[in-house]
Design a protein around this motif. Structure first.
Motif, mmCIF file in Angstrom:
data_model
loop_
_atom_site.group_PDB
_atom_site.id
_atom_site.type_symbol
_atom_site.label_atom_id
_atom_site.label_comp_id
_atom_site.label_asym_id
_atom_site.label_seq_id
_atom_site.Cartn_x
_atom_site.Cartn_y
_atom_site.Cartn_z
ATOM 1 N N ASP A 44 -43.179 15.604 -20.912
ATOM 2 C CA ASP A 44 -43.090 17.047 -21.175
ATOM 3 C C ASP A 44 -41.745 17.538 -20.659
ATOM 4 O OD1 ASP A 44 -43.276 19.806 -21.278
ATOM 5 O OD2 ASP A 44 -45.379 19.857 -20.675
ATOM 6 N N GLU A 45 -40.764 17.641 -21.556
ATOM 7 C CA GLU A 45 -39.418 18.016 -21.131
ATOM 8 C C GLU A 45 -39.366 19.409 -20.524
ATOM 9 O OE1 GLU A 45 -38.405 18.672 -25.818
ATOM 10 O OE2 GLU A 45 -39.199 16.887 -24.854
ATOM 11 N N ASN A 46 -40.224 20.322 -21.004
ATOM 12 C CA ASN A 46 -40.230 21.679 -20.457
ATOM 13 C C ASN A 46 -40.796 21.704 -19.036
ATOM 14 O OD1 ASN A 46 -39.189 22.819 -22.857
ATOM 15 N ND2 ASN A 46 -41.224 22.789 -23.771
ATOM 16 N N GLN A 47 -41.814 20.896 -18.788
ATOM 17 C CA GLN A 47 -42.360 20.799 -17.439
ATOM 18 C C GLN A 47 -41.335 20.211 -16.478
ATOM 19 O OE1 GLN A 47 -44.876 22.053 -16.086
ATOM 20 N NE2 GLN A 47 -45.088 20.952 -14.139
ATOM 21 N N LEU A 48 -40.560 19.249 -16.941
ATOM 22 C CA LEU A 48 -39.500 18.681 -16.100
ATOM 23 C C LEU A 48 -38.505 19.765 -15.698
ATOM 24 C CD1 LEU A 48 -38.747 15.315 -17.954
ATOM 25 C CD2 LEU A 48 -40.064 15.634 -15.852
ATOM 26 N N ALA A 49 -38.152 20.624 -16.637
ATOM 27 C CA ALA A 49 -37.208 21.698 -16.338
ATOM 28 C C ALA A 49 -37.773 22.658 -15.294
ATOM 29 C CB ALA A 49 -36.857 22.459 -17.621
ATOM 30 N N VAL A 50 -39.047 22.989 -15.412
ATOM 31 C CA VAL A 50 -39.678 23.901 -14.452
ATOM 32 C C VAL A 50 -39.727 23.263 -13.065
ATOM 33 C CG1 VAL A 50 -41.801 25.122 -13.851
ATOM 34 C CG2 VAL A 50 -40.996 25.111 -16.211
ATOM 35 N N MET A 51 -40.115 22.006 -13.006
ATOM 36 C CA MET A 51 -40.136 21.308 -11.721
ATOM 37 C C MET A 51 -38.757 21.329 -11.065
ATOM 38 S SD MET A 51 -42.460 17.947 -12.609
ATOM 39 C CE MET A 51 -42.104 17.186 -11.012
ATOM 40 N N ALA A 52 -37.736 21.106 -11.876
ATOM 41 C CA ALA A 52 -36.376 21.069 -11.338
ATOM 42 C C ALA A 52 -35.927 22.440 -10.837
ATOM 43 C CB ALA A 52 -35.414 20.568 -12.420
ATOM 44 N N LEU A 53 -36.331 23.504 -11.514
ATOM 45 C CA LEU A 53 -35.954 24.848 -11.076
ATOM 46 C C LEU A 53 -36.414 25.133 -9.648
ATOM 47 C CD1 LEU A 53 -36.624 27.154 -14.175
ATOM 48 C CD2 LEU A 53 -34.422 26.733 -13.062
ATOM 49 N N PHE A 54 -37.563 24.582 -9.270
ATOM 50 C CA PHE A 54 -38.152 24.873 -7.967
ATOM 51 C C PHE A 54 -37.907 23.772 -6.939
ATOM 52 C CE2 PHE A 54 -40.536 27.647 -10.782
ATOM 53 C CZ PHE A 54 -40.701 28.797 -10.032
ATOM 54 N N HIS A 55 -37.180 22.708 -7.284
ATOM 55 C CA HIS A 55 -37.159 21.532 -6.421
ATOM 56 C C HIS A 55 -36.518 21.797 -5.063
ATOM 57 C CE1 HIS A 55 -32.920 21.015 -7.578
ATOM 58 N NE2 HIS A 55 -32.828 20.064 -6.665
ATOM 59 N N ASP A 56 -35.625 22.770 -4.977
ATOM 60 C CA ASP A 56 -34.986 23.090 -3.692
ATOM 61 C C ASP A 56 -35.395 24.464 -3.162
ATOM 62 O OD1 ASP A 56 -33.603 20.778 -3.150
ATOM 63 O OD2 ASP A 56 -31.735 21.415 -4.089
ATOM 64 N N ALA A 57 -36.471 25.013 -3.669
ATOM 65 C CA ALA A 57 -36.886 26.358 -3.267
ATOM 66 C C ALA A 57 -37.052 26.528 -1.751
ATOM 67 C CB ALA A 57 -38.181 26.749 -3.983
ATOM 68 N N PRO A 58 -37.596 25.537 -1.014
ATOM 69 C CA PRO A 58 -37.750 25.736 0.435
ATOM 70 C C PRO A 58 -36.428 25.958 1.170
ATOM 71 C CG PRO A 58 -39.142 23.928 -0.307
ATOM 72 C CD PRO A 58 -38.256 24.288 -1.458
ATOM 73 N N GLU A 59 -35.309 25.588 0.551
ATOM 74 C CA GLU A 59 -34.014 25.767 1.213
ATOM 75 C C GLU A 59 -33.644 27.233 1.401
ATOM 76 O OE1 GLU A 59 -30.941 23.394 -0.556
ATOM 77 O OE2 GLU A 59 -32.011 21.512 -0.169
ATOM 78 N N VAL A 60 -34.373 28.135 0.739
ATOM 79 C CA VAL A 60 -34.187 29.561 1.011
ATOM 80 C C VAL A 60 -34.446 29.853 2.482
ATOM 81 C CG1 VAL A 60 -35.122 31.861 0.535
ATOM 82 C CG2 VAL A 60 -34.703 30.291 -1.343
ATOM 83 N N LEU A 61 -35.380 29.105 3.071
ATOM 84 C CA LEU A 61 -35.709 29.291 4.488
ATOM 85 C C LEU A 61 -35.041 28.258 5.383
ATOM 86 C CD1 LEU A 61 -39.531 30.108 4.232
ATOM 87 C CD2 LEU A 61 -37.623 31.714 4.393
ATOM 88 N N THR A 62 -34.843 27.048 4.889
ATOM 89 C CA THR A 62 -34.332 25.983 5.755
ATOM 90 C C THR A 62 -32.817 25.822 5.693
ATOM 91 O OG1 THR A 62 -34.492 24.246 4.066
ATOM 92 C CG2 THR A 62 -36.470 24.703 5.377
ATOM 93 N N GLU A 63 -32.177 26.409 4.660
ATOM 94 C CA GLU A 63 -30.772 26.147 4.333
ATOM 95 C C GLU A 63 -30.644 24.715 3.797
ATOM 96 O OE1 GLU A 63 -28.385 28.542 4.449
ATOM 97 O OE2 GLU A 63 -29.892 29.941 5.218
ATOM 98 N N ASP A 64 -29.478 24.411 3.246
ATOM 99 C CA ASP A 64 -29.215 23.072 2.719
ATOM 100 C C ASP A 64 -28.839 22.142 3.874
ATOM 101 O OD1 ASP A 64 -28.581 21.135 0.534
ATOM 102 O OD2 ASP A 64 -26.558 21.342 1.337
#
Length: 205
Positions: free
Chosen positions: A58-78
């Motif tokens: 599911d190429e669209n699901q892959l895109a959605v997963m990728a959009l959120f893959h670094d979301a926790p870095e909003v709190l942890t920083e990179d």
């Protein structure tokens, strides 16, 4: 709990990557996540259109997963990958920090919506879909290194070698990644003038 989830995600543009590498152009987590989503989607399309002997994804699901893959870095920083993977204990601590951040972020989503986001936020997921997203993540880092080298930034010579080495296992076992590298990555060596000229080249359909 105040539903601040999307306001938090909007701050991804304020979380900068490559802080220890002195890039010529800063890159933030929001734009990185967008590029990873583009690349993950492309890898899925390549699987489904070119390597048709393999099971479809599911190429669209892959895109959605990728959009959120670094979301926790909003709190942890990179966290610099060289630091993160420097020792097993360091990696364990970083993952614990990411897990705590993920739990906090999910807590800011209204309960009726939460189950849709739980699979996307902060899970060190396994399986084929996760491999596609990880490959796309590395491709994003690799093309960033190429753009910095094109600009004459020798700080990224080591990064280019390190990321390419990390990509090799994916190139060997995922034909989609090898195809992307052979067909799309060479253009990242080109200047904008070359890219525009190539876009307007006459071609047969």
């Amino acid at each position: 709990m105040q539903p601040v989830f999307f306001a938090l995600l909007s701050r991804m543009q304020n979380v900068h990557r490559w802080g220890k590498s002195n890039p010529t152009r800063a890159e933030n987590v929001a734009e990185h996540s967008f590029q990873v989503a583009l690349f993950a989607h492309a890898l899925g399309v390549i699987r489904n259109r070119i390597f048709t002997d393999e099971p479809a994804v599911d190429e669209n699901q892959l895109a959605v997963m990728a959009l959120f893959h670094d979301a926790p870095e909003v709190l942890t920083e990179d966290v610099n990958s060289g630091v993160k993977y420097s020792a097993p204990r360091m990696l364990a601590l970083c993952r614990e920090m990411e897990a705590i951040a993920s739990t906090l972020m999910l807590g800011t989503i209204p309960q009726p919506l939460r189950s849709s986001y739980e699979p996307l936020i902060g899970h060190e997921s396994e399986g084929e879909s996760a491999q596609f997203v990880k490959a796309a993540d590395l491709l994003s880092a690799y093309t960033k290194a190429l753009s910095e080298l094109r600009a004459g930034n020798t700080e990224f010579e080591g990064t280019e070698r390190k990321v390419l080495a990390a990509l090799h296992p994916y190139i060997e076992r995922m034909p989609e990644v090898a195809w992307f590298m052979a067909n799309f990555v060479p253009a990242f060596h080109m200047t904008i003038d070359d890219l525009v000229e190539a876009a307007f080249e006459p071609r047969t359909v």
